[in-house]
Design a protein around this motif. Structure first.
Motif, PDB file in Angstrom:
ATOM      1  N   HIS A   1       0.852  -1.181   0.000  1.00 57.45           N
ATOM      2  CA  HIS A   1       0.000   0.000   0.000  1.00 57.45           C
ATOM      3  C   HIS A   1       0.894   1.240   0.000  1.00 57.45           C
ATOM      4  O   HIS A   1       2.113   1.135   0.188  1.00 57.45           O
ATOM      5  CB  HIS A   1      -0.919   0.013   1.220  1.00 57.45           C
TER       6      HIS A   1
ATOM      7  N   HIS B   1      -3.449   5.216  -0.383  1.00 57.69           N
ATOM      8  CA  HIS B   1      -3.706   4.547  -1.666  1.00 57.69           C
ATOM      9  C   HIS B   1      -3.596   3.047  -1.427  1.00 57.69           C
ATOM     10  O   HIS B   1      -2.498   2.507  -1.290  1.00 57.69           O
ATOM     11  CB  HIS B   1      -2.692   4.990  -2.726  1.00 57.69           C
ATOM     12  N   LYS B   2      -4.744   2.387  -1.362  1.00 60.22           N
ATOM     13  CA  LYS B   2      -4.753   0.945  -1.094  1.00 60.22           C
ATOM     14  C   LYS B   2      -4.469   0.156  -2.366  1.00 60.22           C
ATOM     15  O   LYS B   2      -4.858   0.555  -3.465  1.00 60.22           O
ATOM     16  CB  LYS B   2      -6.111   0.512  -0.536  1.00 60.22           C
ATOM     17  N   ALA B   3      -3.823  -0.978  -2.173  1.00 59.78           N
ATOM     18  CA  ALA B   3      -3.590  -1.883  -3.296  1.00 59.78           C
ATOM     19  C   ALA B   3      -4.911  -2.533  -3.694  1.00 59.78           C
ATOM     20  O   ALA B   3      -5.778  -2.785  -2.850  1.00 59.78           O
ATOM     21  CB  ALA B   3      -2.582  -2.954  -2.900  1.00 59.78           C
ATOM     22  N   ASN B   4      -5.048  -2.807  -4.982  1.00 59.44           N
ATOM     23  CA  ASN B   4      -6.265  -3.468  -5.466  1.00 59.44           C
ATOM     24  C   ASN B   4      -6.290  -4.952  -5.129  1.00 59.44           C
ATOM     25  O   ASN B   4      -7.350  -5.574  -5.098  1.00 59.44           O
ATOM     26  CB  ASN B   4      -6.397  -3.297  -6.976  1.00 59.44           C
ATOM     27  N   GLY B   5      -5.131  -5.498  -4.896  1.00 60.75           N
ATOM     28  CA  GLY B   5      -5.049  -6.921  -4.579  1.00 60.75           C
ATOM     29  C   GLY B   5      -3.645  -7.280  -4.141  1.00 60.75           C
ATOM     30  O   GLY B   5      -2.745  -6.434  -4.091  1.00 60.75           O
TER      31      GLY B   5
ATOM     32  N   MET C   1      -5.804  -9.683   2.334  1.00 58.18           N
ATOM     33  CA  MET C   1      -5.958  -8.297   1.915  1.00 58.18           C
ATOM     34  C   MET C   1      -6.864  -7.519   2.866  1.00 58.18           C
ATOM     35  O   MET C   1      -6.626  -6.334   3.135  1.00 58.18           O
ATOM     36  CB  MET C   1      -6.493  -8.216   0.488  1.00 58.18           C
TER      37      MET C   1
ATOM     38  N   ASP D   1      -5.728  -4.196   4.799  1.00 56.43           N
ATOM     39  CA  ASP D   1      -6.530  -2.970   4.670  1.00 56.43           C
ATOM     40  C   ASP D   1      -6.820  -2.374   6.045  1.00 56.43           C
ATOM     41  O   ASP D   1      -6.672  -1.155   6.262  1.00 56.43           O
ATOM     42  CB  ASP D   1      -7.853  -3.270   3.954  1.00 56.43           C
TER      43      ASP D   1
END
Length: 336
Positions: A9, A23-27, A81, A85
């Motif tokens: 992230h 900004h979070k990672a999508n996966g 994930m 998060d």
């Protein structure tokens, strides 16, 4: 070193005081040679850091929720994930409350080394540079700068699960950029110091010195055992593993593998079976020994220039802080 799960992230925290933007990672990061190399380099950089501390989790609470989220993931109730998060949102909040300019890429890596399972968490900084393309064009480039690793922690998940009494399954960098910075990251992980690494290492070295004196070894044998201790402890720190007293005892004397371990137990030094050796303390430990004409001298190298002064031209030693037991013997002899 199989990587089971990894995620990256990004928290954008500018020095102008504006709010941190997450900004979070999508996966999760897909398996690749790049992530394998990154984790290997990160582990090397982490193990090489001096000033680490070892400890254990606070009880789960609103102030320290990380261990609860991690427990839920380890027990299979939460996806990886979802766990990261929750954790990175908590880290963002702590950044805002601490008003620190410590944004960066947040890496969560769940991996295995040998039979041991770990979770590594690190806040990584990047460095702007340049690269040369195949067409020989010079272009700007940005890469992660592991030389600036100041905020990171590693949780030994196997130890956490299997040894409820352990107080050293979490390690973290104490940091050189101010205690406030390292404290907020420690609070993010939700851990407290449980083992004094430098203190335990000093006690181990004191026990070793006492052991060498008791054994009345020839100079070469004493030097060889000291070398074995230093080499083993140094290798363990490079691997990020603790010094195991039983393993060290076996290395020190193959013919009597229990000798040093039994000496430790019988003398009651209060040492744990496993010690997170402090690299700096180990590096300072070397022994000078010598015997001649009824005189036997042995001391640790770090005392030279401190309690012991060597006059090279005269070939003499000046000893300060003579052991009390020896002073008493000399006084009794002088009074006789």
């Amino acid at each position: 070193m199989p990587i089971r799960n990894a995620a990256m992230h990004f928290i954008d925290k500018k020095p102008d005081g504006s709010p941190a933007v997450l900004h979070k990672a999508n996966g999760a990061l897909p398996p690749s040679e790049a992530i394998d190399n990154l984790l290997a380099d990160l582990i090397d950089a982490y193990n090489a850091k001096q000033g680490k501390a070892w400890g254990f989790f606070h009880g789960e609470s609103g102030a320290y929720p990380f261990s609860g989220w991690l427990r839920s993931f380890v027990d299979g109730q939460t996806e990886f994930m979802a766990f990261t998060d929750q954790a990175v949102e908590h880290l963002q909040r702590l950044m805002e409350e601490s008003n620190l300019n410590t944004g960066g890429h947040v890496l969560f890596a769940h991996y295995q080394q040998g039979m041991t399972e770990y979770l590594g968490v690190a806040l990584l900084q990047h460095r702007d540079s340049v690269t040369v393309s195949a067409e020989l064009d010079v272009k700007p480039s940005r890469h992660l700068d592991l030389s600036q690793l100041h905020l990171a922690a590693r949780i030994n998940l196997s130890e956490w699960r299997n040894n409820k009494d352990s107080k050293q399954y979490v390690s973290f960098i104490k940091g050189k950029n101010g205690r406030k910075i390292s404290d907020y990251f420690r609070d993010f992980i939700g851990c407290q110091e449980g083992v004094d690494g430098p203190g335990e290492t000093r006690t181990l070295l004191k026990a070793f010195s006492d052991f060498i004196e008791r054994e009345v070894l020839p100079e070469e044998a004493a030097r060889e055992k000291t070398h074995t201790l230093v080499e083993y402890a140094t290798a363990q720190t490079k691997l990020g593993e603790p010094v195991t007293l039983q393993e060290l005892s076996e290395l020190l004397d193959e013919d009597r593998p229990q000798n040093f371990a039994e000496f430790i137990r019988n003398a009651d030094y209060g040492l744990s079976a496993e010690i997170p050796a402090d690299k700096r303390t180990i590096n300072q430990f070397r022994r000078f020994t010598g015997r001649a004409e009824g005189l036997s001298i042995s001391f640790e190298a770090h005392l030279l220039g401190n309690k012991i002064e060597f006059d090279q031209e005269a070939g003499t030693l000046m000893i300060k802080g003579v052991p009390t037991q020896l002073v008493d013997q000399l006084k009794r002899s002088a009074a006789a």
